[in-house]
Enzyme design. Structure first.
Site, PDB file in Angstrom:
ATOM      1  N   GLY A  70      33.338  36.711  34.073  1.00 18.78           N
ATOM      2  CA  GLY A  70      32.712  35.385  34.071  1.00 18.78           C
ATOM      3  C   GLY A  70      31.204  35.423  34.010  1.00 18.78           C
ATOM      4  O   GLY A  70      30.569  34.489  33.520  1.00 18.78           O
ATOM      5  N   GLU A  71      30.607  36.487  34.525  1.00 24.15           N
ATOM      6  CA  GLU A  71      29.155  36.476  34.689  1.00 24.15           C
ATOM      7  C   GLU A  71      28.402  37.501  33.861  1.00 24.15           C
ATOM      8  O   GLU A  71      27.233  37.311  33.529  1.00 24.15           O
ATOM      9  CB  GLU A  71      28.827  36.619  36.187  1.00 24.15           C
TER      10      GLU A  71
ATOM     11  N   THR B 233      40.578  33.668  25.942  1.00 21.37           N
ATOM     12  CA  THR B 233      39.799  33.084  27.033  1.00 21.37           C
ATOM     13  C   THR B 233      38.640  33.995  27.424  1.00 21.37           C
ATOM     14  O   THR B 233      37.587  33.520  27.836  1.00 21.37           O
ATOM     15  CB  THR B 233      40.698  32.803  28.262  1.00 21.37           C
TER      16      THR B 233
ATOM     17  N   THR C  82      37.908  28.335  33.041  1.00 22.53           N
ATOM     18  CA  THR C  82      37.850  29.730  32.612  1.00 22.53           C
ATOM     19  C   THR C  82      39.104  30.193  31.892  1.00 22.53           C
ATOM     20  O   THR C  82      39.079  31.177  31.164  1.00 22.53           O
ATOM     21  CB  THR C  82      37.708  30.629  33.851  1.00 22.53           C
TER      22      THR C  82
ATOM     23  N   LEU D 280      42.455  40.830  29.632  1.00 18.95           N
ATOM     24  CA  LEU D 280      43.810  40.338  29.843  1.00 18.95           C
ATOM     25  C   LEU D 280      44.214  39.246  28.853  1.00 18.95           C
ATOM     26  O   LEU D 280      45.401  39.058  28.585  1.00 18.95           O
ATOM     27  CB  LEU D 280      43.961  39.827  31.288  1.00 18.95           C
TER      28      LEU D 280
ATOM     29  N   PHE E 169      29.944  27.047  37.745  1.00 21.17           N
ATOM     30  CA  PHE E 169      28.869  28.046  37.642  1.00 21.17           C
ATOM     31  C   PHE E 169      28.285  28.412  38.996  1.00 21.17           C
ATOM     32  O   PHE E 169      27.145  28.864  39.093  1.00 21.17           O
ATOM     33  CB  PHE E 169      27.761  27.553  36.698  1.00 21.17           C
TER      34      PHE E 169
ATOM     35  N   LYS F  81      38.144  44.098  35.069  1.00 26.15           N
ATOM     36  CA  LYS F  81      36.893  43.802  35.766  1.00 26.15           C
ATOM     37  C   LYS F  81      36.594  42.332  35.512  1.00 26.15           C
ATOM     38  O   LYS F  81      37.123  41.749  34.572  1.00 26.15           O
ATOM     39  CB  LYS F  81      35.755  44.667  35.224  1.00 26.15           C
ATOM     40  N   GLY F  82      35.744  41.749  36.333  1.00 23.53           N
ATOM     41  CA  GLY F  82      35.405  40.342  36.136  1.00 23.53           C
ATOM     42  C   GLY F  82      34.605  40.148  34.867  1.00 23.53           C
ATOM     43  O   GLY F  82      33.835  41.017  34.462  1.00 23.53           O
TER      44      GLY F  82
ATOM     45  N   ILE G 149      38.346  26.649  36.763  1.00 27.94           N
ATOM     46  CA  ILE G 149      37.182  25.772  36.564  1.00 27.94           C
ATOM     47  C   ILE G 149      36.810  25.698  35.087  1.00 27.94           C
ATOM     48  O   ILE G 149      35.673  25.408  34.730  1.00 27.94           O
ATOM     49  CB  ILE G 149      35.990  26.232  37.433  1.00 27.94           C
TER      50      ILE G 149
HETATM   51 MO1  MOS Z   1      29.643  32.240  40.343  1.00 27.37          MO
HETATM   52  S1  MOS Z   1      27.641  31.902  40.605  1.00 27.37           S
HETATM   53  O1  MOS Z   1      29.913  33.552  41.342  1.00 27.37           O
HETATM   54  O2  MOS Z   1      30.441  30.869  40.891  1.00 27.37           O
END
Ligand code: MOS
Length: 695
Positions: free
Chosen positions: A655-656, A585, A467, A581, A239, A652-653, A465
């Site tokens: 994760g956040e 996940t 993901t 993709l 994170f 596009k990303g 990590i």
């Molecule tokens: Mo994230 S806070 O960009 O690892």
């Protein structure tokens, strides 16, 4: 690049390739290495928040059973210069925050090291410390820039905010506060370090960026990068806390050098609250000026936040406000103060996450003030181009997310009256908030190898990590090579493979995937045993677009009028994040982040310790995170988005963006349920009870 059609494997719900290894315990993490001869290190942290170490009396510790060495500033190996003072460990007697490393004990066993650490007697010269962020702190200053890719100015101004706001028909002026929050990945930071006979260094480290750790270690120990190998095939979450090299990796290498053996060092859960970063607390003033039709004429976002004396990290809290809504007159400012606190850093969506909590709460307040539905209000303020940069958006499908979300959530039936729905001893309400997160990529390299039996190996120092990165990269490679995913082995998390950027800023898949695709296409095109690819030049050649993912969060809450307890009964996120993709996940990324957003809204809060410095509630007994019983119905969906201006995958990303705006959706739902606006997070039961009239 070639014309690979990414449809055979990419886009399908391939299960995590390393899942079996992980659930059977076969997957090895950083602390699970080292031979028979491995030694153990234990950190001694400063007991003062500011001052210096006068002396370290290590005699009792040195004579304790199993102790090999006690390192402190007078005897520790000398490190070369670094631009990160947090990594200049045991190099000076200065103490900048409580918990800072003042000594490390190295012993035969973990128990020996831990026991002896209690016998190290440190003599301090303490100075008065200051650990409290306040909006009128006399030492507030304007940083040179705020974080981001690239860093951006601390302040921006367009048009004339003051007069436009003064003359606006509808005005909102509200201040929102968010507390410090600590990253708590499942696996604490840990390293096993070993020096080889030829003077090279090998570390197994729990990190989001093996290549960055290698560069830092090479600089600190005066080595060539190829004399350092960093290995991290499995990482138990990060994170952002593992996005930069942390004290553990440097200390383990120092200790191994000192005792001439492999050394393991793990940071304890409690020490993580001091040594591995956290999200700055924020105080954010939002002023919105609009016509009676809700169209914004003026936006100002003024941020006050903290950073540490040991290292400056000016978080880009108002960054999203610069691109989110149209308004001719606008201003953003960031003021920070260096306090005697541990170094703040990245926590999932630094900047966008706390900033959008404030902006999206203010938009909800404006909707109420104008008597306009909050979704309609956002539609009326949708910009044609990036409002401050003037560049076109590569794609912007916020409105599609709001529409799709409204339909799935059942928004049309909502009575906007606040505090009007009672169900027994509960008040029920719903809220919405928008989300955004930048889509970018960094230069990366990869290599593809034909193994001769129809199988392939693809190497890249990327990080998974938790993901699913390894799995998604395998899908990309398989399609590029024209084979099934089970013919491809991805070798990641090892600097013996080509250099790769950090798993951060939701950029991993875009950055690494482009390199993997390039290497596999080259191998397929050119034949031979091996082909490499470097994306550096592709990225230079990129056109000027404003690139962001968007989303919409909907929440329904139930507020207990007797206990003040809030339950998020259901939450829905709808995202426009380019090509998805791997839906399996991706869904985990979205709902995991939404849970973290609920956590931000209702649970997480690091309480500063005014008396002793650092944070009071530094363990998982006192630092609250949600458990299964706190999380009910969660749904994540996405719209089909085709954006040709991003990267060869069109992704596009992800994760956040799932955390951004989530806390505002919950807070807006709490307002709708109770008629009370809580502008300080988390919305704790005691705060709710205090606000509720005797119900
Ligand atoms: Mo994230 S806070 O960009 O690892």
């Amino acid at each position: 690049m070639g014309k690979t059609t990414l449809t055979r494997a990419v886009g399908h719900p391939l299960a995590r390739i390393e899942a079996l290894e992980k659930v059977t315990g076969a997957a090895r993490y950083a602390y699970e290495h080292g031979g028979e001869d491995v030694a153990y290190a234990w950190i001694v942290g400063a007991e003062i928040a500011r001052g210096r170490v006068r002396a370290v009396h290590d005699g009792r510790a040195r004579s304790a059973p199993g102790v090999l060495d006690v390192l402190w500033h007078a005897n520790a190996p000398r490190l070369r210069d670094t631009d990160d003072d947090e990594l200049a460990l045991l190099q000076s007697p200065e103490v900048s925050y409580r918990g800072q490393v003042v000594a490390v004990v190295v012993a035969q066993t973990l128990e020996d090291a831990r026991e002896a650490a209690t016998l190290v007697d440190v003599d301090y010269e303490a100075e008065r410390h200051d650990v409290l962020l306040r909006p009128d702190h006399p030492k507030l200053y304007t940083p040179e820039s705020v974080a981001g890719v690239p860093p951006t100015p601390a302040d921006t101004a367009h048009g004339d905010f003051d007069s436009a706001y003064r003359d606006a028909a509808v005005k909102l002026d509200a201040t929102y506060e968010t507390p410090a929050e600590h990253n708590n990945p499942m696996e604490p930071h840990a390293t096993t370090a070993a020096w080889e006979a030829d003077g090279s260094l090998t570390v197994h480290d729990s990190t989001q960026g093996a290549s960055d750790v290698r560069a830092a270690l090479a600089a600190l120990f005066g080595l060539e990068p190829n004399q350092v190998r960093v290995i991290a095939p499995h990482v138990g979450g990060g994170f952002g806390a593992k996005g930069t090299p942390r004290p553990n990796v440097v200390l383990a290498a120092m200790a191994a050098q000192a005792v001439g053996r492999s050394v393991k060092l793990a940071i304890t859960r409690q020490q993580m609250f001091q040594l591995t970063g956290y999200r700055t607390p924020t105080i954010q003033r939002l002023r919105l000026g609009a016509g009676t039709d809700g169209r914004l004429v003026a936006i100002a976002h003024d941020v006050v936040e903290q950073t540490a004396t040991i290292r400056e990290f000016p978080e880009q809290t108002a960054a999203a406000t610069r691109m989110m809504y149209a308004a001719p007159n606008r201003r953003t400012t960031h003021r920070i103060v260096r306090l005697d606190v541990p170094a703040n850093s990245w926590l999932r969506a630094p900047g966008e996450c706390p900033g959008m909590y404030a902006l999206e709460s203010a938009m909800d307040e404006l909707a109420v003030a104008c008597g306009i539905d909050p979704i309609e209000l956002r539609m009326r303020n949708e910009p044609d181009t990036d409002p401050e940069e003037g560049t076109p958006f590569s794609s912007r499908n916020l409105i599609a997310c709001l529409h799709e979300g409204a339909e799935r959530f059942g928004w049309a039936d909502r009575d906007p009256t606040p505090g009007a729905r009672r169900d027994g001893r509960s008040l029920v309400g719903s809220g919405v908030a928008a989300a955004t997160y930048p889509a970018w990529r960094a230069p990366s390299q990869a290599v593809a190898r034909a193994l001769g039996d129809g199988r392939f190996s693809v190497g890249i120092a990327a990080a998974d990590i938790g993901t699913g990165a390894r799995t998604v990269l395998t899908q990309i490679a398989a399609d590029a090579l024209g084979v099934e995913p089970d013919r491809v082995e991805l070798v990641i998390g090892d600097t013996a493979q080509p250099r790769a950027p950090v798993a951060g800023g939701s950029s991993g898949t875009a950055s690494w995937g482009s390199a993997v695709l390039g290497a596999c296409e080259a191998l397929r095109r050119e034949g031979g045993d091996e082909a490499s690819y470097d994306t550096a030049e592709d990225i230079e050649r990129q056109e000027d677009f404003s690139r962001h993912a968007f989303g919409a969060h909907f929440a329904e809450v139930r507020v207990d009028v007797d206990s003040g307890e809030i339950r998020v009964e259901r939450m829905l996120g709808v995202y426009a994040a380019g090509r998805i993709l791997n839906p399996l996940t991706a869904r985990s990324q979205f709902i995991g982040a939404m849970i973290m957003g609920i956590s931000m809204a209702l649970h997480e809060e690091s309480v500063p310790d005014r008396e002793f410095g650092d944070y009071v509630n530094h363990d998982l007994a006192q630092y609250h995170v949600p458990v299964n019983a706190d999380i009910r119905e969660l749904e994540a969906h996405w719209i089909d988005e085709h954006d040709p201006h991003l990267n060869p995958m069109g992704s596009k990303g992800i994760g956040e963006i799932g955390i951004v705006g989530t806390a505002a959706a919950v807070a807006n739902a709490v307002f709708h349920a109770t008629g009370l606006r809580f502008r300080t997070l988390p919305i704790r039961p005691d705060r709710v009870i205090e606000g509720l009239p005797n119900a």
